[in-house]
Motif scaffolding. Structure first.
Motif, PDB file in Angstrom:
ATOM      1  N   THR A   1      76.874   1.334  36.204  1.00 24.46           N
ATOM      2  CA  THR A   1      77.570   2.559  35.801  1.00 24.46           C
ATOM      3  C   THR A   1      79.067   2.316  35.893  1.00 24.46           C
ATOM      4  OG1 THR A   1      77.688   3.494  38.038  1.00 24.46           O
ATOM      5  CG2 THR A   1      75.675   3.929  36.772  1.00 24.46           C
ATOM      6  N   ASP A   2      79.855   3.323  35.510  1.00 18.15           N
ATOM      7  CA  ASP A   2      81.310   3.202  35.596  1.00 18.15           C
ATOM      8  C   ASP A   2      81.778   3.019  37.038  1.00 18.15           C
ATOM      9  OD1 ASP A   2      81.524   3.474  32.871  1.00 18.15           O
ATOM     10  OD2 ASP A   2      81.892   5.630  32.933  1.00 18.15           O
ATOM     11  N   SER A   3      80.965   3.501  37.980  1.00 17.85           N
ATOM     12  CA  SER A   3      81.351   3.385  39.382  1.00 17.85           C
ATOM     13  C   SER A   3      80.874   2.085  40.011  1.00 17.85           C
ATOM     14  CB  SER A   3      80.789   4.574  40.180  1.00 17.85           C
ATOM     15  OG  SER A   3      79.374   4.615  40.095  1.00 17.85           O
ATOM     16  N   GLY A   4      80.129   1.279  39.265  1.00 16.73           N
ATOM     17  CA  GLY A   4      79.640   0.007  39.794  1.00 16.73           C
ATOM     18  C   GLY A   4      78.146  -0.161  39.589  1.00 16.73           C
ATOM     19  N   ARG A   5      77.543  -0.845  40.531  1.00 11.93           N
ATOM     20  CA  ARG A   5      76.101  -1.127  40.467  1.00 11.93           C
ATOM     21  C   ARG A   5      75.387  -0.195  41.440  1.00 11.93           C
ATOM     22  NH1 ARG A   5      72.647  -5.588  42.611  1.00 11.93           N
ATOM     23  NH2 ARG A   5      71.118  -6.146  40.987  1.00 11.93           N
TER      24      ARG A   5
ATOM     25  N   ARG B   1      66.565   9.597  47.456  1.00  8.47           N
ATOM     26  CA  ARG B   1      66.954   8.363  48.135  1.00  8.47           C
ATOM     27  C   ARG B   1      67.724   7.397  47.237  1.00  8.47           C
ATOM     28  NH1 ARG B   1      64.799   7.226  53.043  1.00  8.47           N
ATOM     29  NH2 ARG B   1      63.312   8.715  53.903  1.00  8.47           N
ATOM     30  N   SER B   2      68.029   7.811  46.020  1.00 10.42           N
ATOM     31  CA  SER B   2      68.878   6.982  45.168  1.00 10.42           C
ATOM     32  C   SER B   2      70.339   7.121  45.584  1.00 10.42           C
ATOM     33  CB  SER B   2      68.707   7.371  43.696  1.00 10.42           C
ATOM     34  OG  SER B   2      67.423   7.029  43.227  1.00 10.42           O
ATOM     35  N   ASP B   3      71.188   6.201  45.111  1.00  5.29           N
ATOM     36  CA  ASP B   3      72.605   6.248  45.453  1.00  5.29           C
ATOM     37  C   ASP B   3      73.245   7.539  44.948  1.00  5.29           C
ATOM     38  OD1 ASP B   3      72.482   3.848  46.730  1.00  5.29           O
ATOM     39  OD2 ASP B   3      73.457   2.684  45.146  1.00  5.29           O
ATOM     40  N   GLN B   4      74.320   7.947  45.630  1.00  5.97           N
ATOM     41  CA  GLN B   4      75.037   9.171  45.281  1.00  5.97           C
ATOM     42  C   GLN B   4      76.536   8.870  45.169  1.00  5.97           C
ATOM     43  OE1 GLN B   4      74.030  12.448  47.894  1.00  5.97           O
ATOM     44  NE2 GLN B   4      71.847  11.995  47.824  1.00  5.97           N
ATOM     45  N   PRO B   5      76.954   8.235  44.084  1.00  3.65           N
ATOM     46  CA  PRO B   5      78.385   7.904  43.948  1.00  3.65           C
ATOM     47  C   PRO B   5      79.237   9.145  43.728  1.00  3.65           C
ATOM     48  CG  PRO B   5      77.206   7.399  41.919  1.00  3.65           C
ATOM     49  CD  PRO B   5      76.162   7.767  42.936  1.00  3.65           C
TER      50      PRO B   5
ATOM     51  N   PHE C   1      81.419  10.726  36.063  1.00  4.34           N
ATOM     52  CA  PHE C   1      80.921  10.037  34.876  1.00  4.34           C
ATOM     53  C   PHE C   1      79.545   9.413  35.107  1.00  4.34           C
ATOM     54  CE2 PHE C   1      85.553  10.042  34.310  1.00  4.34           C
ATOM     55  CZ  PHE C   1      85.623  10.644  33.061  1.00  4.34           C
ATOM     56  N   GLY C   2      79.109   9.369  36.356  1.00  3.94           N
ATOM     57  CA  GLY C   2      77.777   8.831  36.642  1.00  3.94           C
ATOM     58  C   GLY C   2      76.670   9.844  36.465  1.00  3.94           C
ATOM     59  N   TYR C   3      77.046  11.118  36.250  1.00  2.00           N
ATOM     60  CA  TYR C   3      76.057  12.188  36.224  1.00  2.00           C
ATOM     61  C   TYR C   3      76.089  12.928  34.890  1.00  2.00           C
ATOM     62  CZ  TYR C   3      76.359  11.388  41.264  1.00  2.00           C
ATOM     63  OH  TYR C   3      76.368  10.806  42.508  1.00  2.00           O
ATOM     64  N   SER C   4      75.026  12.837  34.159  1.00  2.00           N
ATOM     65  CA  SER C   4      74.854  13.609  32.932  1.00  2.00           C
ATOM     66  C   SER C   4      73.401  13.467  32.505  1.00  2.00           C
ATOM     67  CB  SER C   4      75.777  13.112  31.811  1.00  2.00           C
ATOM     68  OG  SER C   4      75.368  11.833  31.343  1.00  2.00           O
ATOM     69  N   VAL C   5      72.955  14.383  31.672  1.00  2.00           N
ATOM     70  CA  VAL C   5      71.594  14.299  31.160  1.00  2.00           C
ATOM     71  C   VAL C   5      71.403  13.011  30.370  1.00  2.00           C
ATOM     72  CG1 VAL C   5      69.976  15.349  29.514  1.00  2.00           C
ATOM     73  CG2 VAL C   5      71.174  16.774  31.188  1.00  2.00           C
ATOM     74  N   SER C   6      72.432  12.613  29.625  1.00  2.00           N
ATOM     75  CA  SER C   6      72.337  11.379  28.844  1.00  2.00           C
ATOM     76  C   SER C   6      72.212  10.155  29.741  1.00  2.00           C
ATOM     77  CB  SER C   6      73.563  11.231  27.940  1.00  2.00           C
ATOM     78  OG  SER C   6      73.634  12.289  27.011  1.00  2.00           O
ATOM     79  N   SER C   7      73.019  10.105  30.823  1.00  2.00           N
ATOM     80  CA  SER C   7      72.927   8.951  31.719  1.00  2.00           C
ATOM     81  C   SER C   7      71.596   8.943  32.459  1.00  2.00           C
ATOM     82  CB  SER C   7      74.101   8.944  32.704  1.00  2.00           C
ATOM     83  OG  SER C   7      74.062  10.059  33.565  1.00  2.00           O
ATOM     84  N   PHE C   8      71.081  10.121  32.833  1.00  2.00           N
ATOM     85  CA  PHE C   8      69.774  10.175  33.475  1.00  2.00           C
ATOM     86  C   PHE C   8      68.684   9.670  32.526  1.00  2.00           C
ATOM     87  CE2 PHE C   8      71.299  13.983  36.227  1.00  2.00           C
ATOM     88  CZ  PHE C   8      71.964  13.103  37.072  1.00  2.00           C
TER      89      PHE C   8
END
Length: 289
Positions: free
Chosen positions: A18-22, A74-78, A82-89
């Motif tokens: 993602t834009d924030s990393g891995r 339990r997934s990462d929470q950056p 920009f890491g959160y959107s319906v499209s990215s999900f």
């Protein structure tokens, strides 16, 4: 509601860029075989909200996977909107299918999960065998969604200590000693204020669902479950998307609690839908000239 545990249940993880990393995503598999089903959680909720349905479908022969989106469970929470959107999900769901080696799956979800399932069908139609859409959040829910979640965004930014306090208290409660759905609720409020604000910000300013023109082009069979008397998930949205999708069936629950308190009817309908989705298509008979 009694819970069944299958010997084949197992937890896995994979990574997405993602834009924030891995970032790391976690999932649980139930059952085996090639009849894949992916179940997706509601807003901020953990994947284990679908434990019961996953076990029910797995006991009927499906290979079920429940996923924690980025920012869930339990997934990462950056801390990056920009890491959160319906499209990215939706892209995370496709990445999960790639990770599992699943060419296709019945993809389903509740609330936000239903919207993400629609998005998967829009961006990767060849990967979707069918759709299970419980209480999608579309056009008719816009005003209520803004009123409900704008204070969450503002509060997490302006009063982060309050959200940190709620998180601290929720973590003091052992999940094994409280009713199952109360444990789900405690997991839902277990979010750091920074990532929580980023999460709501990303969803507010991103694409919420495929627009109507794209929804009308989704040809996968769909089971749509709507609830009466639910302001955030109006039955009109469920009826609308059932009318838009060319191969959809609409089922009306007695309330939002039916699938949580007395799930037998909806479990039976959903199990039949999943198994029918995986039956080979019948060949058309040849007719004489």
């Amino acid at each position: 509601m009694s819970e069944r545990h299958l010997a084949s249940e197992r937890v896995g993880q994979f990574f997405v860029e993602t834009d924030s990393g891995r970032d790391r995503l976690e999932y649980t598999e139930y059952g085996t075989g090639d009849k894949w089903v992916v179940l997706l959680p509601g807003l901020l909720m953990p994947r284990r909200m679908h434990d019961h349905l996953a076990r029910t479908l797995a006991s009927a022969g499906a290979h079920v996977v429940t996923l924690d989106f980025l920012g869930h469970g339990r997934s990462d929470q950056p801390d990056d909107p920009f890491g959160y959107s319906v499209s990215s999900f939706a892209r995370q769901v496709v990445a999960l299918l790639d990770e599992l080696g699943a060419a296709q799956a019945v993809v389903g979800g509740t609330s936000l999960g239903a919207n993400v399932a629609l998005e998967v069908a829009a961006i990767a139609p060849d990967r979707v065998r069918g759709l299970i859409l419980e209480m999608p959040v579309l056009d008719n829910a816009l005003e209520v969604a803004i009123v409900a979640f704008a204070p969450l965004l503002l509060g997490a930014r302006v009063f982060p200590f309050a959200f940190s306090g709620i998180r601290f208290l929720s973590r003091r409660v052992p999940r094994g000693v409280v009713p199952w759905w109360l444990g789900i609720g405690l997991d839902t409020v277990d979010h750091k204020p920074g990532p929580l604000a980023s999460y709501v910000h990303g969803l507010f300013f991103g694409r919420v669902a495929p627009p109507r023109a794209e929804r009308r082009r989704i040809t996968a069979p769909a089971l749509v479950v709507g609830h009466p008397r639910d302001l955030l998930h109006p039955a009109s949205d469920a009826a609308m998307v059932a009318d838009e999708l060319p191969n959809a069936t609409l089922v009306t629950a007695t309330s939002i609690l039916e699938w949580r308190r007395k799930p037998e009817r909806l479990d039976l309908v959903t199990t039949k839908f999943v198994l029918d989705s995986w039956r080979p298509a019948r060949r058309a008979r040849r007719t004489g000239a």
